[in-house]
Write an enzyme that holds these catalytic residues in place. Structure first.
Site, PDB file in Angstrom:
ATOM      1  N   ASP A   1       0.854  -1.193   0.000  1.00  0.00           N
ATOM      2  CA  ASP A   1       0.000   0.000   0.000  1.00  0.00           C
ATOM      3  C   ASP A   1       0.894   1.249   0.000  1.00  0.00           C
ATOM      4  O   ASP A   1       1.833   1.322  -0.796  1.00  0.00           O
ATOM      5  CB  ASP A   1      -0.957  -0.042   1.195  1.00  0.00           C
ATOM      6  CG  ASP A   1      -2.096   0.959   1.100  1.00  0.00           C
ATOM      7  OD1 ASP A   1      -3.118   0.638   0.473  1.00  0.00           O
ATOM      8  OD2 ASP A   1      -1.963   2.086   1.628  1.00  0.00           O
TER       9      ASP A   1
ATOM     10  N   TYR B   1      -3.043  11.127   1.022  1.00  0.00           N
ATOM     11  CA  TYR B   1      -3.660  11.107  -0.296  1.00  0.00           C
ATOM     12  C   TYR B   1      -3.720  12.518  -0.877  1.00  0.00           C
ATOM     13  O   TYR B   1      -3.471  12.721  -2.071  1.00  0.00           O
ATOM     14  CB  TYR B   1      -5.075  10.535  -0.207  1.00  0.00           C
ATOM     15  CG  TYR B   1      -5.142   9.062   0.086  1.00  0.00           C
ATOM     16  CD1 TYR B   1      -5.385   8.139  -0.934  1.00  0.00           C
ATOM     17  CD2 TYR B   1      -4.996   8.574   1.371  1.00  0.00           C
ATOM     18  CE1 TYR B   1      -5.462   6.782  -0.665  1.00  0.00           C
ATOM     19  CE2 TYR B   1      -5.072   7.218   1.647  1.00  0.00           C
ATOM     20  CZ  TYR B   1      -5.304   6.332   0.625  1.00  0.00           C
ATOM     21  OH  TYR B   1      -5.380   4.987   0.891  1.00  0.00           O
TER      22      TYR B   1
ATOM     23  N   HIS C   1      -4.446  -7.855   0.261  1.00  0.00           N
ATOM     24  CA  HIS C   1      -3.755  -6.574   0.347  1.00  0.00           C
ATOM     25  C   HIS C   1      -2.922  -6.431   1.617  1.00  0.00           C
ATOM     26  O   HIS C   1      -2.016  -5.609   1.669  1.00  0.00           O
ATOM     27  CB  HIS C   1      -4.812  -5.469   0.292  1.00  0.00           C
ATOM     28  CG  HIS C   1      -4.274  -4.095   0.153  1.00  0.00           C
ATOM     29  ND1 HIS C   1      -3.618  -3.661  -0.969  1.00  0.00           N
ATOM     30  CD2 HIS C   1      -4.300  -3.030   1.004  1.00  0.00           C
ATOM     31  CE1 HIS C   1      -3.272  -2.389  -0.823  1.00  0.00           C
ATOM     32  NE2 HIS C   1      -3.655  -1.991   0.364  1.00  0.00           N
TER      33      HIS C   1
END
Length: 391
Positions: free
Chosen positions: A177, A313, A369
Site C-alpha cells: 500500500d 492522499y 492486500h
C-alpha cells in the site's frame, strides 16, 4: 537527533470515553436485505461494535505492542514513532517495514518475531534481520502532523534519516500500500544505501488506461490476458470502490469530523476496506482475526489521526513542484514483488520493467492486500528468500 524511549500507555479515561460513545451510537437506517452493496451492513457493524465494547481487551493488545522496544524522534519537524527490534544474530540485515492506509504498525505484529529471530521460529540464523517499524507521519503515534507536505517521497527521506540515526548505513525496505510507494521511493532516492526493496504491491504497474492494440501485440498471450484483466480490475475499482481515496485526496478535513467524533464511524470506514481488500469470502475476520482488526482501529481512534492519516492522499494529489517533487527515472535497486491473489491492483511485468529493477516475481494462491496480517508465514518466507540473494 535525540531518540526518546516510548511506551504506549493510554489513560483509562480515554477508554471510558470510547465505551461511552459506543453505548450512545446513533445507528442509521438501511434498505432491508441490501447486504454489503451500499457499504457496511448495520447488523454486522452492531455486532462488531458490541464485541469491541464488551469483549475486546485493549490492555492485552497494548501489552503485546509494548513487547517491542519503542521510541520517538523528530525528523523534518514531525514526530516519528517507531519500534526497533534487534536480532540476537550479530550478522542480521537491517530492514525497515512500512505500513499503509488504513493500516498501522499493528500490521507487522506477526512477522517481526520470525524476521528478527528465525531460529526461535524454525528458521535459519542466516536469515535474521534487525527490524525497524515506523509509523508514517500522521498515522497513529506518529501523528497528528501539523504541516502539509508529508507525501511518500518526503517520508522516504525521513526513513533514510531515521536509519542513519540508528546507525544503519545499508539496509533493506519492505512495504505494501503506501508502504510500497514509500519503500520504492526510498530505494529510488537513496540507491547507495538500500540493498533491496521487497513489495507486496507495485505502484503504477497496473493498466490505468485501456490497452491499445500496439501495446498488446508484442506481449505473450498470457500477458495480454493479464493486461486486459488489470484494466478491467482498475475500471471496476474506479467506478465502484475509489470514493474513499477521492475524499481523502480532496476534502480530508471535512471527513475527519465524523471519524474523529464517532468510533463506529471510524470502525466502519476502516473495516470496509479489510472486507474488500482481503482474501475473505464474506467477512473480514475470515482473513484477519477480529481482535487484531480492532487493535488496528484502536491505534487510529486513540490517537485521533483519521485526518492526518488521510492527508497523505491529499499530499500526493497536490504534489507537482518544489521540494516535494520526486525523480521519475526508474529505480536501480533490486526489487522483489510478492503478489497475492486478492490484491486490489494487478501489476503487469512489462510495465513494471519500465520503472523498477524487478529481480524476483512470486505469485501466491492465497492472501490479499494485507499479507503481513493475512499470510504472515508466506510473507516472511518471501522476504527471507529475496534478501538471501543480496547478503
Amino acid at each position: 537527533m535525540t531518540i526518546h524511549p516510548f511506551r504506549i500507555d493510554i489513560p483509562q479515561a480515554d477508554l471510558d470515553d470510547l465505551h461511552d460513545r459506543l453505548d450512545r451510537t446513533r445507528w442509521p437506517a438501511e434498505i432491508p436485505g441490501s447486504g454489503w452493496s451500499y457499504g457496511v451492513p448495520v447488523d454486522y457493524l452492531r455486532e462488531l461494535a458490541e464485541h469491541w465494547r464488551h469483549r475486546y481487551d485493549w490492555r492485552a493488545a497494548e501489552a503485546r505492542l509494548n513487547a517491542w522496544p519503542q521510541f520517538t524522534t523528530v525528523i523534518d519537524g514531525a514526530r516519528v514513532h517507531f519500534a526497533h527490534v534487534r536480532s540476537p544474530e550479530p550478522d542480521a540485515v537491517p530492514l525497515i517495514l512500512t505500513h499503509g492506509w488504513p493500516g498501522s504498525i499493528v500490521e507487522f505484529l506477526d512477522v517481526v518475531g520470525p524476521l528478527t529471530d528465525p531460529v526461535a521460529h524454525g528458521g535459519d540464523a542466516a536469515d535474521a534481520f534487525h527490524v525497524v517499524v515506523p509509523g508514517i507521519p500522521g498515522f497513529g503515534f506518529s501523528g497528528p502532523t501539523t504541516e502539509s507536505g508529508w507525501e511518500a517521497g518526503r517520508v522516504a527521506d525521513a526513513w533514510a534519516e531515521l536509519m542513519t540515526r540508528l546507525g544503519y548505513e545499508r539496509f533493506g525496505a519492505q512495504g505494501g500500500d503506501w508502504g510500497a510507494g514509500i519503500s520504492r521511493e526510498l530505494g529510488r532516492a537513496h540507491p547507495g544505501r538500500v540493498t533491496g526493496v521487497h513489495l507486496n504491491l507495485l505502484p503504477g504497474a497496473q493498466a490505468t488506461t485501456e490497452p491499445t492494440p500496439e501495446e498488446l501485440a508484442p506481449l505473450s498471450p498470457a500477458e495480454r490476458e493479464r493486461t486486459l484483466e488489470s484494466w478491467r480490475s482498475w475500471t471496476t475499482w474506479m467506478s465502484d470502490a475509489s470514493a474513499y481515496a477521492a475524499v481523502h485526496a480532496t476534502r480530508p478535513q471535512t471527513l475527519a469530523y465524523g471519524l474523529t467524533d464517532s468510533p463506529v464511524g471510524q470502525l466502519a470506514w476502516i473495516i470496509e476496506k479489510f472486507r474488500e481488500w482481503t482474501d475473505s469470502r464474506e467477512l473480514p475476520e475470515e482473513a484477519v482475526g477480529r481482535d487484531l482488526l480492532l487493535t488496528n482501529v484502536m491505534v487510529h481512534w486513540l490517537t485521533g489521526t483519521a485526518n492526518s492519516a488521510a492527508r497523505i492522499y491529499y499530499e500526493r494529489a497536490h504534489t507537482t513542484t518544489g521540494r516535494l517533487a520526486r525523480p521519475t527515472e526508474p529505480s536501480t535497486v533490486p526489487t522483489a514483488l510478492a503478489l497475492f491473489p486478492a490484491e486490489i491492483q494487478i501489476p503487469l511485468r512489462h510495465r513494471a520493467a519500465r520503472t523498477d529493477n524487478v529481480v524476483r516475481w512470486t505469485e501466491y494462491d492465497r492472501g490479499g492486500h494485507f499479507p503481513a496480517l493475512e499470510e504472515p508465514d508466506l510473507l516472511v518466507a518471501d522476504v527471507r528468500a529475496f534478501f538471501r540473494t543480496l547478503r
